[in-house]
Design an enzyme around this catalytic site. Structure first.
Site, PDB file in Angstrom:
ATOM      1  N   ASP A  78       0.855  -1.193   0.000  1.00 16.29           N
ATOM      2  CA  ASP A  78       0.000   0.000   0.000  1.00 16.29           C
ATOM      3  C   ASP A  78       0.889   1.240   0.000  1.00 16.29           C
ATOM      4  O   ASP A  78       1.995   1.206   0.537  1.00 16.29           O
ATOM      5  CB  ASP A  78      -0.923  -0.004   1.233  1.00 16.29           C
ATOM      6  CG  ASP A  78      -2.127   0.901   1.056  1.00 16.29           C
ATOM      7  OD1 ASP A  78      -3.245   0.381   0.892  1.00 16.29           O
ATOM      8  OD2 ASP A  78      -1.948   2.144   1.086  1.00 16.29           O
ATOM      9  N   CYS A  95     -19.919   1.176  -0.278  1.00 16.37           N
ATOM     10  CA  CYS A  95     -20.168   0.345  -1.464  1.00 16.37           C
ATOM     11  C   CYS A  95     -21.510   0.612  -2.134  1.00 16.37           C
ATOM     12  O   CYS A  95     -21.558   1.116  -3.253  1.00 16.37           O
ATOM     13  CB  CYS A  95     -20.058  -1.122  -1.090  1.00 16.37           C
ATOM     14  SG  CYS A  95     -18.441  -1.517  -0.404  1.00 16.37           S
ATOM     15  N   LYS A 129     -22.258   4.250  -3.764  1.00 18.49           N
ATOM     16  CA  LYS A 129     -21.408   4.642  -4.915  1.00 18.49           C
ATOM     17  C   LYS A 129     -21.512   3.611  -6.032  1.00 18.49           C
ATOM     18  O   LYS A 129     -21.410   3.954  -7.205  1.00 18.49           O
ATOM     19  CB  LYS A 129     -19.958   4.878  -4.490  1.00 18.49           C
ATOM     20  CG  LYS A 129     -19.202   3.656  -4.018  1.00 18.49           C
ATOM     21  CD  LYS A 129     -17.951   3.386  -4.820  1.00 18.49           C
ATOM     22  CE  LYS A 129     -17.154   2.237  -4.222  1.00 18.49           C
ATOM     23  NZ  LYS A 129     -16.814   1.174  -5.128  1.00 18.49           N
ATOM     24  N   LYS A 142     -23.478   0.782   9.742  1.00 15.76           N
ATOM     25  CA  LYS A 142     -24.168  -0.428  10.185  1.00 15.76           C
ATOM     26  C   LYS A 142     -23.419  -0.966  11.393  1.00 15.76           C
ATOM     27  O   LYS A 142     -22.269  -0.563  11.626  1.00 15.76           O
ATOM     28  CB  LYS A 142     -24.251  -1.457   9.066  1.00 15.76           C
ATOM     29  CG  LYS A 142     -22.909  -2.035   8.647  1.00 15.76           C
ATOM     30  CD  LYS A 142     -23.118  -3.197   7.686  1.00 15.76           C
ATOM     31  CE  LYS A 142     -21.823  -3.923   7.441  1.00 15.76           C
ATOM     32  NZ  LYS A 142     -21.978  -5.024   6.501  1.00 15.76           N
TER      33      LYS A 142
HETATM   34  C1  UGA Z   1     -22.178  -4.588   0.697  1.00 14.54           C
HETATM   35  C2  UGA Z   1     -22.677  -5.931   0.179  1.00 14.54           C
HETATM   36  O1  UGA Z   1     -23.623  -6.483   1.083  1.00 14.54           O
HETATM   37  C3  UGA Z   1     -21.513  -6.907   0.038  1.00 14.54           C
HETATM   38  O2  UGA Z   1     -21.967  -8.138  -0.500  1.00 14.54           O
HETATM   39  C4  UGA Z   1     -20.477  -6.279  -0.888  1.00 14.54           C
HETATM   40  O3  UGA Z   1     -19.349  -7.126  -1.049  1.00 14.54           O
HETATM   41  C5  UGA Z   1     -20.025  -4.950  -0.309  1.00 14.54           C
HETATM   42  O4  UGA Z   1     -21.156  -4.083  -0.179  1.00 14.54           O
HETATM   43  C6  UGA Z   1     -19.016  -4.378  -1.248  1.00 14.54           C
HETATM   44  O5  UGA Z   1     -19.386  -4.056  -2.385  1.00 14.54           O
HETATM   45  O6  UGA Z   1     -17.835  -4.344  -0.906  1.00 14.54           O
HETATM   46  P1  UGA Z   1     -21.512  -3.641   3.105  1.00 14.54           P
HETATM   47  O7  UGA Z   1     -21.305  -2.314   2.451  1.00 14.54           O
HETATM   48  O8  UGA Z   1     -20.513  -4.145   4.077  1.00 14.54           O
HETATM   49  O9  UGA Z   1     -21.657  -4.785   1.992  1.00 14.54           O
HETATM   50  O10 UGA Z   1     -22.893  -3.525   3.869  1.00 14.54           O
HETATM   51  P2  UGA Z   1     -24.321  -4.246   3.864  1.00 14.54           P
HETATM   52  O11 UGA Z   1     -24.366  -5.278   4.891  1.00 14.54           O
HETATM   53  O12 UGA Z   1     -24.717  -4.624   2.489  1.00 14.54           O
HETATM   54  O13 UGA Z   1     -25.225  -3.008   4.350  1.00 14.54           O
HETATM   55  C7  UGA Z   1     -25.304  -1.844   3.535  1.00 14.54           C
HETATM   56  C8  UGA Z   1     -26.253  -0.837   4.129  1.00 14.54           C
HETATM   57  O14 UGA Z   1     -27.577  -1.293   3.991  1.00 14.54           O
HETATM   58  C9  UGA Z   1     -26.054  -0.542   5.616  1.00 14.54           C
HETATM   59  O15 UGA Z   1     -26.123   0.862   5.801  1.00 14.54           O
HETATM   60  C10 UGA Z   1     -27.224  -1.235   6.274  1.00 14.54           C
HETATM   61  O16 UGA Z   1     -27.619  -0.610   7.454  1.00 14.54           O
HETATM   62  C11 UGA Z   1     -28.282  -1.105   5.193  1.00 14.54           C
HETATM   63  N1  UGA Z   1     -29.361  -2.121   5.283  1.00 14.54           N
HETATM   64  C12 UGA Z   1     -29.071  -3.441   5.155  1.00 14.54           C
HETATM   65  C13 UGA Z   1     -30.663  -1.711   5.480  1.00 14.54           C
HETATM   66  O17 UGA Z   1     -30.953  -0.504   5.582  1.00 14.54           O
HETATM   67  N2  UGA Z   1     -31.651  -2.654   5.550  1.00 14.54           N
HETATM   68  C14 UGA Z   1     -31.390  -3.965   5.429  1.00 14.54           C
HETATM   69  O18 UGA Z   1     -32.332  -4.772   5.499  1.00 14.54           O
HETATM   70  C15 UGA Z   1     -30.070  -4.377   5.238  1.00 14.54           C
END
Ligand code: UGA
Length: 441
Positions: free
Chosen positions: A30, A267, A270, A330
């Site tokens: 990095d 993620c 964007k 989250k």
């Molecule tokens: C997300 C995807 O879930 C992964 O599979 C992916 O690899 C990742 O992006 C990425 O592209 O690197 P992540 O950003 O860690 O993962 O978070 P999520 O668990 O997907 O949650 C995203 C957002 O959705 C959070 O703000 C969460 O609070 C919200 N969310 C999730 C809700 O508002 N309601 C739900 O039912 C679930």
């Protein structure tokens, strides 16, 4: 196998440590000296359950090292590219500067037969355009998207639910070179493939699209249920019961139907924007025009949470003490990138509320970006004297462990806004609170 991982952020640091944990010899590279120094000491530069352990173990075993020196990549068989692809300033498209810099920086150190495996989330067509540069060095480019979730990143990397490899292809099938490359990746991921993880070999464009379409689908699912919450709000229906009921249909499923203040993070937001921008470039903007609406619904839910708080406090939050529970986008994360939780806190502050914010992991990150808010480590201390409490990140500390009766003794006004529909509304009401949910009566 000897591996290099270029880019040691969320994706790269976890990937490097996880690959060492399954027996590979890995160097993480990095440009950020502080990050490299901390990783080299076995210290995770961000909060990620389980990362600390595999970092310490990897470094102690001698199989894992970190450096800022790109020449350390020389001699590795597979070079993973795990740099960020943020939203461009002033636009929706992805900024590929770091991907290009990583590939260009790596080229002089590639040997004949090496594999460059892109893991970053990129617009469809990126691999095709990068491949000739890699081929000139006698190496092969493969696109191997990552699906890890923050908070579960180690588990998702060591034991993913699927592996996807976009390889050089001819007439809809892997070329000879492509098939050989896929075999090397099978070796890299042998432990999880042996456990039955599906390994999907395809072309570049499909691999790139698998990643963005997965995130687009997840975002759509969340905004769908949030749109139902908006309808529930004007009809007196309860969106959580609705989600439970439709979730029993196996074709729909209950996961990602959590209505609330919506999605954030580094993620989903964007990625759907970059997808729209790329579709426009391809002359297919209309195919994903719905993603603009998904984005708009998502952002409206933050407004709704702010409005509910204002309404709950009698029409104004000015000089009212509002305790905000959560800052991370989250739970199980200290990440505040595009965090709906922090956004709501900042907006309430902007309306003149005296905002006190607490979070089990994200306070330091939040304070750096928004020093204007008051931060309190201790949850109960943060609750003391509150005129209203708003839950914006569903940490167990608030969802399960916060007793509404005890909270009532600390707060001054018994108003709670449940921005994540994660509290037991009946229990809070029974303890004397006026409870406001998102899309709930
Ligand atoms: C997300 C995807 O879930 C992964 O599979 C992916 O690899 C990742 O992006 C990425 O592209 O690197 P992540 O950003 O860690 O993962 O978070 P999520 O668990 O997907 O949650 C995203 C957002 O959705 C959070 O703000 C969460 O609070 C919200 N969310 C999730 C809700 O508002 N309601 C739900 O039912 C679930």
């Amino acid at each position: 196998m000897r591996l290099s991982v270029i880019g040691c952020g969320y994706l790269g640091a976890v990937h490097a440590a996880a690959m060492a944990s399954i027996g590979h010899e890995v160097v993480g590279i990095d440009v950020d000296e502080r990050k490299v120094a901390s990783l080299s000491k076995g210290e995770a530069p961000f909060f990620e359950p389980g990362l600390q352990e595999i970092l310490t173990e990897g470094i102690a075993s001698g199989r894992l090292s970190f450096t800022t020196d790109m020449s350390a990549a020389q001699g590795a068989k597979v070079h993973f590219i795990g740099v960020g692809t943020p939203q461009q300033p002033g636009g929706y498209a992805a900024d590929l500067t770091y991907v290009h810099a990583a590939v260009d920086g790596l080229l002089p150190y590639l040997s004949e037969g090496d594999i460059v495996a892109g893991k970053s989330t990129v617009p469809v067509g990126t691999a095709e355009s990068l491949a000739p540069r890699v081929s000139e060095r006698g190496a092969t480019l493969v696109w191997n998207p990552e699906f890890l979730r923050e908070g579960w990143a180690v588990q998702d990397t060591v034991d993913p639910d699927r592996l996807v490899a976009g390889v050089p292809s001819l007439d809809g099938a892997p070329s000879e070179e492509g098939a050989r490359t896929a075999d090397v990746l099978r070796e890299v991921y042998h432990p999880s493939i042996a456990k039955g993880t599906p390994f999907i070999v395809t072309d570049y464009a499909t691999a790139e699209l698998v990643k963005v379409s997965a995130n687009a689908f997840l975002a759509t699912k969340i905004s769908f249920i949030n749109a139902m919450a908006e309808i529930a709000e004007v009809t007196g229906a309860d969106v959580t019961t609705l989600a439970d009921a439709i979730g029993h249909d196996a074709r729909i499923g209950r996961r990602f139907l959590g209505a609330g203040i919506g999605f954030g993070g580094g993620c989903l937001p964007k990625d759907i924007r970059a997808f729209s921008a790329r579709a426009e470039e391809l002359g297919r903007g209309e195919s994903v025009a719905f993603l603009r609406e998904i984005d708009a619904i998502n952002l409206r839910r933050r407004d709704r949470a702010v409005d509910l708080t204002v309404q709950a406090l009698g029409g104004s939050v000015f000089e009212k003490k509002v305790t905000v529970l959560g800052a991370a986008f989250k739970p199980h994360s200290d990440d505040i990138r595009d965090s709906p939780a922090l956004d709501v806190a900042v907006r309430l502050h902007g309306l003149g509320a005296d905002v006190t914010l607490t979070d089990p992991a994200a306070i330091e990150n939040a304070r750096r970006i928004h020093p204007q808010l008051t931060y309190v480590e201790d949850r109960d201390e943060a609750l003391r004297g509150a005129d209203a409490v708003i839950v914006v990140t569903e940490w167990d500390e608030y969802r399960r462990e916060l007793d509404p009766a005890q909270a009532a003794e600390l707060a001054a006004g018994l108003v709670v806004v449940d921005g994540r529909n994660c509290l037991d509304a009946a229990a809070w009401r029974a303890a004397g609170w006026t409870y406001y949910g998102m899309g709930r009566p």
